[in-house]
Enzyme design. Structure first.
Site, short mmCIF file in Angstrom:
data_model
loop_
_atom_site.label_atom_id
_atom_site.label_comp_id
_atom_site.label_asym_id
_atom_site.label_seq_id
_atom_site.Cartn_x
_atom_site.Cartn_y
_atom_site.Cartn_z
N LYS A 161 -11.95 -32.42 23.21
CA LYS A 161 -12.86 -31.35 22.32
C LYS A 161 -12.16 -30.05 21.85
CE LYS A 161 -16.99 -33.58 24.24
NZ LYS A 161 -17.62 -33.80 25.45
N LYS A 201 -11.93 -25.27 28.73
CA LYS A 201 -12.62 -26.46 28.57
C LYS A 201 -12.48 -27.26 29.88
CE LYS A 201 -15.55 -29.06 26.45
NZ LYS A 201 -15.86 -29.59 27.86
N SER A 240 -13.01 -34.55 28.19
CA SER A 240 -13.31 -33.57 27.20
C SER A 240 -12.51 -32.89 26.70
CB SER A 240 -14.68 -33.25 27.84
OG SER A 240 -15.66 -34.07 27.72
N SER A 251 -20.25 -29.19 26.10
CA SER A 251 -19.50 -30.44 26.13
C SER A 251 -20.16 -31.59 25.46
CB SER A 251 -18.90 -31.01 27.72
OG SER A 251 -17.72 -31.71 27.37
#
Length: 381
Positions: free
Chosen positions: A68, A227, A65, A120
């Site tokens: 992202k 993140k 992720s 997420s």
């Protein structure tokens, strides 16, 4: 006749060291590298983009992720974040983390960004991609175009969420550079630093409350992003950031079983081993203009230049001025007349514009030698 300008530039060049233009990296401390659980890692100073630490940082790996981060910055730069996004069927029931979108929901893009980066949400990623890029393929193309623009040579995207795909990968260094770029965007910076976000939701009388999955915001003083990520194949991935005394550092760990401690140790290393040093101050004399010695005109830095250095590196930076304006036409103060290129360890690390200016005090020849020594970092002390 331009010969005086050429001659002056040549003379100035001899006064300063010359070198090729390459990135300067921090020295790799073996003890820190061996202590990390991460298979790959990188640390970057956000303002200067200097890589302060690296471990297998150019190795192509799955990033989960962390994808992202690119999804968010591409969306922010290419769409109105306050415009509502209509959720299509492709964004409903996406595998993995979710903010539970329903087909037909109309949600502001800004809200989806919070769902993307705090929770997420893979469904948020798909909704954003279809809204901004027209399709997942179209948005992936935009992501790869941005990666190419930023010089991320070890990166390729196939989707907006980071679910495993053989041709979806990046490197620790590329993710560090991408994040340093993204954090300069105020919308992105605000979202990733948010610990809890309450958002109104269409068709509901109450607000949804999203808590950021990034525990670094609560574990590390000054933490302000960024993140988390995980898939069965990528294992744990994490990008963290923190700001101390106005200086922001980003860490990246890939396939790290102890990513929280890895990130805290890397942040400590970045802040403790490197300190912001003003190599050139605004208005500083860089070199005299010999033909105009009587008028006192000199090459002066138009703005300051600051760069993170270790204690051992202090006093080793060098400046090479380049005159880019005909010297015969330099007749007043404030004219943009050249560039001062700054070198560390023989490698180019940045530059400042040079303007014509009158020093506050007249300087003798011996004083000029001292000025040059100070600029080069060779003066005593």
């Amino acid at each position: 006749m331009r010969y005086p300008a050429i001659l002056t530039a040549a003379i100035l060049a001899l006064l300063f060291c010359t070198s090729g233009a390459q990135a300067v990296r921090g020295e790799l401390p073996p003890e820190l590298s061996s202590e990390l659980s991460a298979h790959a890692a990188a640390v970057i100073d956000v303002n200067s983009n200097r890589i302060l630490f690296e471990k297998e940082a150019q190795k192509r790996m799955r990033i989960a992720s962390l994808t992202k981060i690119m999804t968010a910055i591409v969306a922010i730069e290419n769409a109105d974040v306050d415009k509502k996004v209509t959720v299509g069927p492709g964004a409903v029931g996406v595998e993995g983390s979710s903010i539970y979108l329903k087909q037909g929901d109309q949600v502001p893009l800004r809200t989806l960004l919070y769902g993307l980066l705090l929770r997420s949400g893979n469904d948020a990623a798909v909704a954003i991609a279809q809204h901004v890029g027209g399709s997942l393929e179209g948005f992936a193309y935009m992501m790869n175009e941005k990666a190419a623009y930023l010089g991320l040579k070890g990166t390729h995207f196939e989707n907006p969420h980071g679910l495993d795909s053989d041709e979806h990968y990046s490197t620790a260094e590329d993710m560090a550079r991408l994040t340093a770029y993204a954090l300069k965007n105020p919308i992105f910076k605000k979202v990733v630093s948010t610990q809890v976000k309450k958002v109104p939701w269409p068709g509901e009388d109450w607000q949804r409350r999203w808590k950021n999955k990034n525990k670094m915001l609560r574990l590390y003083p000054g933490a302000d992003g960024v993140k988390t990520g995980y898939t069965k194949l990528s294992k744990r991935t994490l990008v963290s950031s923190a700001t101390r005394e106005g200086r922001q550092i980003v860490t990246v760990t890939l396939d790290a079983s102890d990513d929280w401690n890895d990130s805290m140790n890397l942040l400590d290393y970045g802040f403790n081993q490197y300190h912001a040093a003003e190599l050139i101050s605004k208005g500083q004399k860089i070199a005299p203009l010999s033909k105009w010695r009587r008028s006192g005109l000199a090459m002066i830095a138009e703005k300051p230049f600051t760069y993170p250095l270790t204690e051992e590196e202090k006093g080793t930076a060098e400046v090479k001025p380049m005159l880019t304006y005909p010297v015969s036409k330099i007749k007043k103060e404030g004219m943009r007349i050249g560039i001062g290129r700054i070198y560390l360890k023989g490698k180019l690390i940045g530059s400042v514009p040079l303007i014509s200016g009158v020093p506050k005090e007249e300087t003798s020849l011996s004083d000029w030698i001292q000025v040059i020594a100070e600029v080069l970092g060779r003066s005593g002390g």
